[in-house]
Design a protein around this motif. Structure first.
Motif, PDB file in Angstrom:
ATOM      1  N   PRO A 234     -31.654  98.693  49.471  1.00 13.30           N
ATOM      2  CA  PRO A 234     -31.417  99.154  48.089  1.00 13.30           C
ATOM      3  C   PRO A 234     -30.524 100.256  47.891  1.00 13.30           C
ATOM      4  CG  PRO A 234     -33.705  99.379  48.822  1.00 13.30           C
ATOM      5  CD  PRO A 234     -32.873  99.048  49.915  1.00 13.30           C
ATOM      6  N   PHE A 235     -29.918 100.391  46.950  1.00 13.93           N
ATOM      7  CA  PHE A 235     -28.799 101.660  46.566  1.00 13.93           C
ATOM      8  C   PHE A 235     -29.201 101.581  44.951  1.00 13.93           C
ATOM      9  CE2 PHE A 235     -24.149 102.550  45.925  1.00 13.93           C
ATOM     10  CZ  PHE A 235     -24.321 104.054  46.104  1.00 13.93           C
ATOM     11  N   GLN A 236     -28.419 101.138  44.210  1.00 13.40           N
ATOM     12  CA  GLN A 236     -28.447 101.379  42.618  1.00 13.40           C
ATOM     13  C   GLN A 236     -30.003 101.101  42.036  1.00 13.40           C
ATOM     14  OE1 GLN A 236     -25.978 103.599  40.970  1.00 13.40           O
ATOM     15  NE2 GLN A 236     -26.069 103.647  43.196  1.00 13.40           N
ATOM     16  N   ALA A 237     -30.492 100.207  42.637  1.00 16.94           N
ATOM     17  CA  ALA A 237     -31.810  99.758  42.008  1.00 16.94           C
ATOM     18  C   ALA A 237     -32.721 100.750  42.146  1.00 16.94           C
ATOM     19  CB  ALA A 237     -32.147  98.490  42.854  1.00 16.94           C
ATOM     20  N   LYS A 238     -32.594 101.769  42.800  1.00 20.75           N
ATOM     21  CA  LYS A 238     -33.416 102.864  43.157  1.00 20.75           C
ATOM     22  C   LYS A 238     -32.904 104.225  42.731  1.00 20.75           C
ATOM     23  CE  LYS A 238     -36.760 100.236  45.860  1.00 20.75           C
ATOM     24  NZ  LYS A 238     -38.052 100.421  45.852  1.00 20.75           N
ATOM     25  N   ALA A 239     -31.679 104.197  42.348  1.00 17.08           N
ATOM     26  CA  ALA A 239     -30.918 105.528  42.362  1.00 17.08           C
ATOM     27  C   ALA A 239     -31.209 106.149  41.218  1.00 17.08           C
ATOM     28  CB  ALA A 239     -29.441 105.293  42.747  1.00 17.08           C
ATOM     29  N   PHE A 240     -31.454 105.446  40.064  1.00 20.24           N
ATOM     30  CA  PHE A 240     -31.539 106.148  38.767  1.00 20.24           C
ATOM     31  C   PHE A 240     -32.718 107.200  38.470  1.00 20.24           C
ATOM     32  CE2 PHE A 240     -35.080 103.302  37.128  1.00 20.24           C
ATOM     33  CZ  PHE A 240     -34.937 102.408  37.990  1.00 20.24           C
ATOM     34  N   ALA A 241     -33.781 106.959  39.201  1.00 24.91           N
ATOM     35  CA  ALA A 241     -34.786 107.946  38.971  1.00 24.91           C
ATOM     36  C   ALA A 241     -36.023 107.660  39.866  1.00 24.91           C
ATOM     37  CB  ALA A 241     -35.595 107.612  37.683  1.00 24.91           C
ATOM     38  N   THR A 242     -36.672 108.715  40.243  1.00 23.38           N
ATOM     39  CA  THR A 242     -37.959 108.709  40.988  1.00 23.38           C
ATOM     40  C   THR A 242     -38.816 109.971  40.530  1.00 23.38           C
ATOM     41  OG1 THR A 242     -36.759 108.032  43.136  1.00 23.38           O
ATOM     42  CG2 THR A 242     -38.988 109.059  43.416  1.00 23.38           C
ATOM     43  N   SER A 243     -39.959 109.980  39.844  1.00 17.10           N
ATOM     44  CA  SER A 243     -40.847 110.664  39.512  1.00 17.10           C
ATOM     45  C   SER A 243     -41.775 111.512  40.634  1.00 17.10           C
ATOM     46  CB  SER A 243     -41.477 110.205  38.390  1.00 17.10           C
ATOM     47  OG  SER A 243     -40.305 109.712  37.414  1.00 17.10           O
ATOM     48  N   ILE A 244     -42.047 112.508  40.326  1.00 14.59           N
ATOM     49  CA  ILE A 244     -43.199 113.044  41.118  1.00 14.59           C
ATOM     50  C   ILE A 244     -44.228 113.838  40.394  1.00 14.59           C
ATOM     51  CG2 ILE A 244     -41.874 113.071  43.548  1.00 14.59           C
ATOM     52  CD1 ILE A 244     -41.735 116.279  42.829  1.00 14.59           C
ATOM     53  N   SER A 245     -45.414 113.911  40.760  1.00 17.07           N
ATOM     54  CA  SER A 245     -46.345 114.770  40.051  1.00 17.07           C
ATOM     55  C   SER A 245     -45.853 116.333  40.265  1.00 17.07           C
ATOM     56  CB  SER A 245     -47.733 114.538  40.406  1.00 17.07           C
ATOM     57  OG  SER A 245     -47.709 114.749  42.027  1.00 17.07           O
ATOM     58  N   PRO A 246     -46.357 117.178  39.296  1.00 23.31           N
ATOM     59  CA  PRO A 246     -45.704 118.581  39.228  1.00 23.31           C
ATOM     60  C   PRO A 246     -46.366 119.596  40.166  1.00 23.31           C
ATOM     61  CG  PRO A 246     -47.048 118.324  37.283  1.00 23.31           C
ATOM     62  CD  PRO A 246     -46.995 116.807  37.807  1.00 23.31           C
ATOM     63  N   TRP A 247     -47.442 119.231  40.766  1.00 20.28           N
ATOM     64  CA  TRP A 247     -48.297 120.148  41.704  1.00 20.28           C
ATOM     65  C   TRP A 247     -48.494 119.816  42.908  1.00 20.28           C
ATOM     66  CZ3 TRP A 247     -49.328 124.622  39.859  1.00 20.28           C
ATOM     67  CH2 TRP A 247     -49.672 124.768  38.117  1.00 20.28           C
ATOM     68  N   ILE A 248     -48.013 120.393  44.148  1.00 18.75           N
ATOM     69  CA  ILE A 248     -47.893 120.176  45.264  1.00 18.75           C
ATOM     70  C   ILE A 248     -49.086 120.374  46.013  1.00 18.75           C
ATOM     71  CG2 ILE A 248     -47.074 120.624  47.637  1.00 18.75           C
ATOM     72  CD1 ILE A 248     -44.387 121.788  46.383  1.00 18.75           C
ATOM     73  N   VAL A 249     -50.184 119.454  46.312  1.00 21.04           N
ATOM     74  CA  VAL A 249     -51.294 119.437  46.796  1.00 21.04           C
ATOM     75  C   VAL A 249     -51.093 119.837  48.521  1.00 21.04           C
ATOM     76  CG1 VAL A 249     -53.688 118.627  47.310  1.00 21.04           C
ATOM     77  CG2 VAL A 249     -52.461 118.413  45.142  1.00 21.04           C
ATOM     78  N   THR A 250     -51.747 120.940  49.011  1.00 18.79           N
ATOM     79  CA  THR A 250     -51.468 121.438  50.194  1.00 18.79           C
ATOM     80  C   THR A 250     -52.346 120.488  51.307  1.00 18.79           C
ATOM     81  OG1 THR A 250     -53.105 122.864  50.293  1.00 18.79           O
ATOM     82  CG2 THR A 250     -50.901 123.627  49.531  1.00 18.79           C
ATOM     83  N   LYS A 251     -51.916 120.502  52.355  1.00 19.38           N
ATOM     84  CA  LYS A 251     -52.630 119.756  53.548  1.00 19.38           C
ATOM     85  C   LYS A 251     -53.698 120.570  53.707  1.00 19.38           C
ATOM     86  CE  LYS A 251     -50.457 120.065  57.073  1.00 19.38           C
ATOM     87  NZ  LYS A 251     -49.154 120.265  58.118  1.00 19.38           N
ATOM     88  N   ALA A 252     -53.971 121.930  53.566  1.00 17.06           N
ATOM     89  CA  ALA A 252     -55.238 122.413  53.632  1.00 17.06           C
ATOM     90  C   ALA A 252     -56.132 121.958  52.787  1.00 17.06           C
ATOM     91  CB  ALA A 252     -54.765 124.077  53.528  1.00 17.06           C
ATOM     92  N   ALA A 253     -55.828 121.853  51.535  1.00 21.67           N
ATOM     93  CA  ALA A 253     -56.910 121.321  50.433  1.00 21.67           C
ATOM     94  C   ALA A 253     -57.249 120.128  50.909  1.00 21.67           C
ATOM     95  CB  ALA A 253     -56.110 121.441  49.333  1.00 21.67           C
ATOM     96  N   LEU A 254     -56.336 119.091  51.403  1.00 22.56           N
ATOM     97  CA  LEU A 254     -56.709 117.666  51.732  1.00 22.56           C
ATOM     98  C   LEU A 254     -57.380 117.485  53.267  1.00 22.56           C
ATOM     99  CD1 LEU A 254     -53.580 116.169  50.736  1.00 22.56           C
ATOM    100  CD2 LEU A 254     -55.501 115.826  49.498  1.00 22.56           C
ATOM    101  N   GLU A 255     -57.668 118.677  54.050  1.00 20.76           N
ATOM    102  CA  GLU A 255     -58.040 118.630  55.317  1.00 20.76           C
ATOM    103  C   GLU A 255     -59.558 117.770  55.314  1.00 20.76           C
ATOM    104  OE1 GLU A 255     -57.283 118.985  59.112  1.00 20.76           O
ATOM    105  OE2 GLU A 255     -56.078 119.650  57.526  1.00 20.76           O
ATOM    106  N   PRO A 256     -60.577 118.039  54.422  1.00 20.12           N
ATOM    107  CA  PRO A 256     -61.759 117.353  54.388  1.00 20.12           C
ATOM    108  C   PRO A 256     -61.741 115.597  54.198  1.00 20.12           C
ATOM    109  CG  PRO A 256     -61.917 119.085  52.973  1.00 20.12           C
ATOM    110  CD  PRO A 256     -60.586 118.869  53.348  1.00 20.12           C
ATOM    111  N   PHE A 257     -60.359 115.483  53.908  1.00 20.13           N
ATOM    112  CA  PHE A 257     -60.277 113.954  53.350  1.00 20.13           C
ATOM    113  C   PHE A 257     -59.270 113.134  54.287  1.00 20.13           C
ATOM    114  CE2 PHE A 257     -61.208 116.549  49.749  1.00 20.13           C
ATOM    115  CZ  PHE A 257     -62.210 115.774  49.333  1.00 20.13           C
ATOM    116  N   ARG A 258     -59.237 113.580  55.720  1.00 18.38           N
ATOM    117  CA  ARG A 258     -58.231 113.015  56.726  1.00 18.38           C
ATOM    118  C   ARG A 258     -59.129 111.446  56.917  1.00 18.38           C
ATOM    119  NH1 ARG A 258     -53.970 115.457  59.664  1.00 18.38           N
ATOM    120  NH2 ARG A 258     -53.572 117.813  59.003  1.00 18.38           N
ATOM    121  N   THR A 259     -57.935 110.718  57.444  1.00 15.86           N
ATOM    122  CA  THR A 259     -58.883 109.333  57.783  1.00 15.86           C
ATOM    123  C   THR A 259     -57.856 108.863  58.607  1.00 15.86           C
ATOM    124  OG1 THR A 259     -59.784 107.554  56.980  1.00 15.86           O
ATOM    125  CG2 THR A 259     -58.079 108.190  55.709  1.00 15.86           C
ATOM    126  N   SER A 260     -57.967 107.888  59.486  1.00 15.82           N
ATOM    127  CA  SER A 260     -57.222 107.339  60.354  1.00 15.82           C
ATOM    128  C   SER A 260     -56.342 106.216  59.848  1.00 15.82           C
ATOM    129  CB  SER A 260     -57.855 106.946  61.640  1.00 15.82           C
ATOM    130  OG  SER A 260     -58.498 107.598  62.151  1.00 15.82           O
TER     131      SER A 260
END
Lengths: 418, 418
Positions: free
Chosen positions: A248-274
């Protein structure tokens, strides 16, 4: 782990995405401040540049918070990340003796505008959800050949475009592009007619590696700074015509959106799963020494212009076949240098059920099975004026680690220059 | 246009790659100076930061030359590029009255080390050479299906990895990677066994465009700052196993080499030539209003360790089916934002004859027809210790516009971390 209580009372509910357990990192501005680093707590934002100026928080790299991105903090490495988080907890916990020094530096989220939380150095997108790969493969190649032969062995990925990664809320213009209908003799150029989303998580590489320096999966996990929701907007008709033989090239090049808050790995630690049980044994360089995926509930809503939203999919990040750590280890396996600020898209996250599919391509089965929204309208792909929103949260015992939302509304295609 | 004479006498020969007609831009350092901007003239380098400090050259953006990259100068735009070139000619021409002011700022190339001439923002590689696409397609899919159906309509491209673009002379470590032999049941991980080059030109985007802002082919041509030689090192065995369905990834991520001197569009102006006659009419957004390709003679040499080099291919940039301007216009056609410092690889440049093929994959026909070097040794793909070098020059009337060389020597693969 239970809810950790803060003197910021709005952070002490089961509903807030931003309890003291979370402390995600973003970039905000207000009427009186330029974009700078902030930390979400309840319905407030802690102004990190102001905290540093007041001497409440001290970093080795002075001034790293007074910037419109977190990259400089990332580059200080995991030791500093841990110390920073510990200090934030100390400042914001219910019985903090420092409350009076910190309180003047809180800004209401309602008064703030959010910006991109980091400079995206390079963007790589993966194709690591098995249900998604099976669905798409079945549609295009039939169920017998759905998974490419390499799929169970490699976290398949491709380089994406970093210059068009935008923060949630940015309007997305329908792309123009080259397409060819199966019955047409020649292609034509015009607005995309099969505009789609891809529900993904984005992992942010927080430290750099040198060219020629591969890393183990454990080392890769240690390099990840945090996660965001990611919508890899996709023009399916442009993709179908352009993607052979190099992807894929232009089919994906026009935009990618992300949420504004970076949730750290430390905050997610209790939710680790395989990652799931393997049909084929992985090569040693890809084996996980411990769980590196996370149990994060995900939801997609769609709202036509001026209409209420309908939930069109619910799934979970734990459906992925490869973790971000495995993807990063693979990414560097050739000697590819990784850089703080690199963004890795997980690949579309679909579950086994129809209601758990993370793209309209899958939900409408290639446009053949329209969805009916709560408003009574139907959709195969996205129409102008539609708003698509991703939601995500890890659910703990009386609290959640929320990601906020990742939303975008579609504006009509621009006129082509020729 | 004839040779333009300079008071730097080494620039006044038919053999020098760097006559006054050329004036390419690079970044150099010496025992006494940190990396900074310089301009090649004959066998010397004009120290641009020193010229600016002495007031001989004045830029709107003060200090832009005293940096280890040309990006800040690029961003000043085509008007400044033209003025800068005119001033350099004024300073360096045979009868310049400013000679005594300029001469102290010349450094011998023999005393200088060259560095990356610009910060690569993002790297995109194309597949726009028809002979190359036909050769590769014939090997993998047979002559009837050699060209994908989209090929005559789209300059096929994919996003590459910017973090591993390195300057000529940088040692290239053989990558490790996942491969699977056709007869093997499972893949294995280890050193690449089919290491290859791709002879390409690189076009450097010199100004930026906004997201959602496509451009015409003419506007795209105006945005290009200059050209370099580019070797897109490729691990063919890794590529064969990984590239379906989303394109090359680790097979190309480990290294891309470029020549150290950016040859400007202005220097190449006398060598403009058209892309070839079309089998199928291009869509309007891709049509060239004037010739935008260049007549640049190219050569590849290969030298085993401690042995003399053998020329293994000669071809010409004019063999391309799409110009860099067409590629850039296509790149932005979806609304993709382009940035000063983006690098566009032309795609492998092969001519119609066997001796004109720009990769070992083609020269050895997939490894089936070994090449015999002048030393008597044979090669299918690259062995450890081999040095591969690209050479390029546009040949004028008694002068040439040279690119210098783009060279790399292969070091053995690193041990894997696991």
């Amino acid at each position: 782990m239970p809810l950790m209580k803060s003197w910021v009372v709005s952070a002490n509910t089961a509903e807030t995405p931003f309890p003291l357990n979370n402390l995600p990192y973003g970039v905000f501005s207000t009427d009186v401040t330029e974009p700078r680093c902030g930390v979400a707590i309840g319905d407030m934002i802690l102004d990190m540049a102001a905290c540093e100026a007041a001497g409440v928080i001290v970093l080795d790299d002075e001034g790293a918070f007074d910037l419109p991105y977190w990259n400089d903090v990332m580059e200080l490495g995991p030791g500093v990340w841990a110390k920073l988080r510990a200090r934030l907890v100390e400042l914001l916990e219910e019985r903090s003796v420092l409350r009076t020094q910190v309180e003047p530096h809180l800004v209401s989220q309602a008064d703030a505008e959010m910006h991109m939380p980091f400079l995206v150095h390079e963007f790589t997108d993966f194709y690591a959800g098995k249900h998604h790969a099976m669905n798409v493969g079945t549609m295009f190649r039939g169920p017998e050949n759905a998974l490419p032969p390499n799929w169970l062995h490699i976290p398949i990925g491709y380089n994406g475009r970093a210059s068009t990664v935008v923060v949630s809320g940015t309007e997305i213009t329908r792309p123009n592009g080259q397409t060819k209908a199966p019955e047409a003799d020649v292609p034509s150029f015009g607005p995309c007619r099969r505009l789609d989303i891809e529900l993904e998580m984005g992992a942010i590489v927080g430290t750099s590696s040198r060219m020629g320096q591969p890393m183990s999966v454990q080392e890769a996990d240690d390099m990840i700074f945090g996660y965001v929701l990611l919508n890899d907007w996709s023009a399916r008709d442009i993709q179908a015509w352009e993607y052979q033989p190099l992807g894929p090239f232009q089919a994906k090049a026009f935009a990618t959106s992300i949420s504004p808050w970076i949730v750290t790995k430390a905050a997610l630690e209790p939710f680790r799963t395989s990652t799931p049980a393997r049909e084929r044994e992985l090569l040693p360089y890809l084996k996980e020494p411990e769980p590196m995926l996370y149990d994060i509930e995900l939801e997609v809503t769609m709202a036509p212009k001026d209409q209420p939203a309908t939930t069109i999919a619910r799934t979970n990040y734990s459906e992925m076949y490869y973790s971000a750590a495995q993807q990063l280890a693979h990414h560097a396996s050739s000697g590819c240098a990784m850089t703080a600020g690199d963004l890795l898209g997980s690949g579309t996250i679909s579950g086994p059920e129809k209601s758990q599919r993370g793209s309209l391509l899958e939900l409408s089965w290639g446009g053949k099975e329209p969805l009916t929204l709560d408003t009574g309208e139907t959709r195969t792909f996205i129409e102008d004026g539609d708003t698509l929103t991703l939601h995500g949260a890890a659910k703990g015992d009386g609290y959640q680690i929320g990601f906020g939302i990742c939303t975008g509304t579609i504006a009509p295609a621009a006129r082509s220059p020729t």
